[in-house]
Scaffold this active site. Structure first.
Site, PDB file in Angstrom:
ATOM      1  N   HIS A 114       0.142   7.598   9.813  1.00  0.00           N
ATOM      2  CA  HIS A 114      -0.191   7.008  11.170  1.00  0.00           C
ATOM      3  C   HIS A 114       0.470   8.054  12.103  1.00  0.00           C
ATOM      4  O   HIS A 114       1.262   8.893  11.867  1.00  0.00           O
ATOM      5  CB  HIS A 114       0.904   5.571  11.337  1.00  0.00           C
ATOM      6  CG  HIS A 114       0.162   4.222  10.930  1.00  0.00           C
ATOM      7  ND1 HIS A 114       1.099   3.621  10.007  1.00  0.00           N
ATOM      8  CD2 HIS A 114      -0.895   3.676  11.016  1.00  0.00           C
ATOM      9  CE1 HIS A 114       0.559   2.635   9.651  1.00  0.00           C
ATOM     10  NE2 HIS A 114      -0.704   2.751  10.472  1.00  0.00           N
TER      11      HIS A 114
ATOM     12  N   CYS B 225       7.920   0.921  12.158  1.00  0.00           N
ATOM     13  CA  CYS B 225       7.208  -0.021  11.262  1.00  0.00           C
ATOM     14  C   CYS B 225       7.794  -1.386  11.361  1.00  0.00           C
ATOM     15  O   CYS B 225       7.070  -2.444  11.255  1.00  0.00           O
ATOM     16  CB  CYS B 225       6.734   0.453  10.066  1.00  0.00           C
ATOM     17  SG  CYS B 225       6.634   2.010   9.669  1.00  0.00           S
TER      18      CYS B 225
ATOM     19  N   GLU C 180       5.072  -3.993  12.971  1.00  0.00           N
ATOM     20  CA  GLU C 180       4.632  -2.986  14.094  1.00  0.00           C
ATOM     21  C   GLU C 180       3.038  -2.775  14.253  1.00  0.00           C
ATOM     22  O   GLU C 180       2.459  -2.721  15.207  1.00  0.00           O
ATOM     23  CB  GLU C 180       5.217  -1.566  14.202  1.00  0.00           C
ATOM     24  CG  GLU C 180       4.503  -0.682  15.186  1.00  0.00           C
ATOM     25  CD  GLU C 180       5.264   0.737  15.096  1.00  0.00           C
ATOM     26  OE1 GLU C 180       5.891   1.157  16.087  1.00  0.00           O
ATOM     27  OE2 GLU C 180       5.018   1.260  13.839  1.00  0.00           O
ATOM     28  N   ASP C 181       2.598  -2.748  12.970  1.00  0.00           N
ATOM     29  CA  ASP C 181       1.194  -2.608  13.005  1.00  0.00           C
ATOM     30  C   ASP C 181       0.026  -3.731  13.398  1.00  0.00           C
ATOM     31  O   ASP C 181      -0.949  -3.785  13.622  1.00  0.00           O
ATOM     32  CB  ASP C 181       0.708  -2.277  11.463  1.00  0.00           C
ATOM     33  CG  ASP C 181       1.301  -0.877  10.958  1.00  0.00           C
ATOM     34  OD1 ASP C 181       1.208  -0.132  11.951  1.00  0.00           O
ATOM     35  OD2 ASP C 181       1.992  -0.725   9.934  1.00  0.00           O
TER      36      ASP C 181
ATOM     37  N   ARG D 215      -4.388  -5.761   5.167  1.00  0.00           N
ATOM     38  CA  ARG D 215      -3.160  -5.962   6.031  1.00  0.00           C
ATOM     39  C   ARG D 215      -3.960  -7.030   7.244  1.00  0.00           C
ATOM     40  O   ARG D 215      -3.052  -7.460   8.315  1.00  0.00           O
ATOM     41  CB  ARG D 215      -2.674  -4.961   6.715  1.00  0.00           C
ATOM     42  CG  ARG D 215      -2.001  -3.894   5.532  1.00  0.00           C
ATOM     43  CD  ARG D 215      -1.186  -2.899   6.013  1.00  0.00           C
ATOM     44  NE  ARG D 215       0.079  -3.846   6.719  1.00  0.00           N
ATOM     45  CZ  ARG D 215       0.714  -3.174   7.534  1.00  0.00           C
ATOM     46  NH1 ARG D 215       0.608  -1.699   7.582  1.00  0.00           N
ATOM     47  NH2 ARG D 215       1.440  -3.713   7.957  1.00  0.00           N
TER      48      ARG D 215
ATOM     49  N   ARG E 115      -6.836   4.616   9.871  1.00  0.00           N
ATOM     50  CA  ARG E 115      -6.564   3.171  10.079  1.00  0.00           C
ATOM     51  C   ARG E 115      -7.128   2.805  11.299  1.00  0.00           C
ATOM     52  O   ARG E 115      -7.029   1.457  11.701  1.00  0.00           O
ATOM     53  CB  ARG E 115      -5.121   2.620   9.901  1.00  0.00           C
ATOM     54  CG  ARG E 115      -4.481   3.043   8.569  1.00  0.00           C
ATOM     55  CD  ARG E 115      -4.818   2.162   7.585  1.00  0.00           C
ATOM     56  NE  ARG E 115      -4.438   2.482   6.245  1.00  0.00           N
ATOM     57  CZ  ARG E 115      -3.255   1.736   5.945  1.00  0.00           C
ATOM     58  NH1 ARG E 115      -2.628   1.112   6.755  1.00  0.00           N
ATOM     59  NH2 ARG E 115      -2.493   2.058   4.534  1.00  0.00           N
TER      60      ARG E 115
ATOM     61  N   LEU F 229       0.841  -1.357  -0.063  1.00  0.00           N
ATOM     62  CA  LEU F 229      -0.096  -0.226  -0.016  1.00  0.00           C
ATOM     63  C   LEU F 229       0.876   1.159   0.094  1.00  0.00           C
ATOM     64  O   LEU F 229       1.781   1.251   0.533  1.00  0.00           O
ATOM     65  CB  LEU F 229      -0.847   0.068   1.244  1.00  0.00           C
ATOM     66  CG  LEU F 229      -1.984  -1.147   1.468  1.00  0.00           C
ATOM     67  CD1 LEU F 229      -2.656  -0.790   2.612  1.00  0.00           C
ATOM     68  CD2 LEU F 229      -2.980  -0.956   0.249  1.00  0.00           C
TER      69      LEU F 229
ATOM     70  N   ASP G 246       2.423  -5.896   2.753  1.00  0.00           N
ATOM     71  CA  ASP G 246       2.993  -5.072   3.738  1.00  0.00           C
ATOM     72  C   ASP G 246       3.367  -5.651   5.024  1.00  0.00           C
ATOM     73  O   ASP G 246       3.530  -5.013   5.940  1.00  0.00           O
ATOM     74  CB  ASP G 246       1.738  -4.032   4.053  1.00  0.00           C
ATOM     75  CG  ASP G 246       1.614  -3.042   3.003  1.00  0.00           C
ATOM     76  OD1 ASP G 246       2.521  -2.227   2.522  1.00  0.00           O
ATOM     77  OD2 ASP G 246       0.630  -3.014   2.349  1.00  0.00           O
TER      78      ASP G 246
HETATM   79  C1  CIR Z   1       0.695   0.759   4.807  1.00  0.00           C
HETATM   80  O1  CIR Z   1      -0.031   1.604   4.050  1.00  0.00           O
HETATM   81  O2  CIR Z   1      -0.001  -0.064   5.606  1.00  0.00           O
HETATM   82  C2  CIR Z   1       2.138   0.323   4.739  1.00  0.00           C
HETATM   83  N1  CIR Z   1       2.405   0.378   3.320  1.00  0.00           N
HETATM   84  C3  CIR Z   1       2.968   1.064   5.653  1.00  0.00           C
HETATM   85  C4  CIR Z   1       2.834   0.980   7.037  1.00  0.00           C
HETATM   86  C5  CIR Z   1       3.761   1.577   7.602  1.00  0.00           C
HETATM   87  N2  CIR Z   1       3.742   1.362   9.015  1.00  0.00           N
HETATM   88  C6  CIR Z   1       3.857   2.173  10.024  1.00  0.00           C
HETATM   89  O3  CIR Z   1       4.167   3.300   9.996  1.00  0.00           O
HETATM   90  N3  CIR Z   1       3.605   1.687  11.564  1.00  0.00           N
END
Ligand code: CIR
Length: 269
Positions: free
Chosen positions: A177, A264, A79-80, A99, A146, A32, A74
């Site tokens: 984020h 992340c 971390e997410d 995700r 998100r 993404l 992704d």
């Molecule tokens: C996203 O859009 O979810 C990923 N391309 C990037 C996630 C980055 N994560 C973060 O900042 N914790």
């Protein structure tokens, strides 16, 4: 509250024994992104990722390196998928539908350390770990595209039972984020962009402002003795060094194409 075996409570906000990372997969090209600024190069990302893992290990921490997940472009941004606290871990429910399946892939790795102190966010709640900053005094959560209020309410209950205070704030419009624009330097000190700090969300903390034009340097991590930051932001590196932090710079050109940064790439606990 229960303490997991081998965990320290000295300063949960930046002293860590462990981290979990996941290798980037060739499918990262389908990750993404808010804006297309070029195709991420897997080989370069693998080199950067290896340097990042080496920096974590260099502090004496154990790093659990999970295998690449081709089905989830992704998934390198681990971390997410979870929030790790000394008392337990919470599996997130990402707001990005593509995700959500990453969480089940992370659960076994966390269960190995947290056992039955593993909790989860359920539908219709959504939270991504990138929206959570754990400081020395509270769990700060930024609402974003998100992360929704229902998810935050569920998290507040869980971490409240573990003795933490949760505070909900806003993420600036157009910022992916909350932590895209900030990073913890120590329990009381935060590196932040001017646009985020202007909201007043860090009032009462010591705030170091990222110099104008270097906003992409804000997403750093404090990991034991180091501040790990994206390379190429000279004025920010200088600011941190002058403030007494030991800085390690990691090339972030490829992750940046996917709106990813230093925080992340790992779960730290
Ligand atoms: C996203 O859009 O979810 C990923 N391309 C990037 C996630 C980055 N994560 C973060 O900042 N914790």
């Amino acid at each position: 509250a229960l303490m997991n075996k081998g965990m320290t409570m000295t300063n949960p906000s930046f002293e860590f024994r462990r981290a979990i990372t996941r290798k980037p997969a060739p499918s990262i090209v389908d990750g993404l992104r808010a804006e297309d600024i070029g195709r991420p190069d897997l080989d370069q990302m693998l080199r950067d990722h290896a340097a990042y893992v080496a920096a974590l290990k260099g502090t004496g921490a154990e790093v659990v390196e999970l295998p690449a997940l081709e089905a989830f472009p992704d998934a390198v941004f681990v971390e997410d998928t979870a929030l790790c606290l000394p008392q337990g871990a919470v599996l997130m429910r990402p707001g990005a539908p593509s995700r959500q399946g990453e969480v089940a892939q992370m659960a076994p790795a966390l269960a190995a350390f947290y056992g039955d102190t593993l909790r989860e966010i359920n539908a219709p709640g959504c939270i991504e770990g990138g929206d959570i900053l754990v400081t020395g005094r509270e769990v700060l959560v930024g609402l974003s595209a998100r992360t929704n209020p229902e998810g935050v309410a569920q998290l507040a209950k869980i971490v409240g039972d573990w003795g933490h205070t949760l505070r909900v704030v806003d993420t600036p419009e157009g910022v992916l984020h909350f932590k895209t624009d900030c990073g913890l330097l120590d329990g009381e000190t935060i590196l932040a962009t001017g646009r985020l700090a202007a909201s007043g969300c860090f009032d009462g903390y010591k705030v170091l402002l990222v110099p104008e034009g270097e906003e992409a340097a804000a997403n750093c991590i404090r990991f034991n003795g180091l501040v790990i930051m994206a390379a190429g932001f000279e004025r920010t590196a200088e600011l941190l060094t002058e403030a007494g932090f030991e800085v390690v710079e990691i090339n972030n050109s490829e992750c940046a194409k996917l709106d990813g940064g230093m925080s992340c790439l790992s779960l730290r606990f």
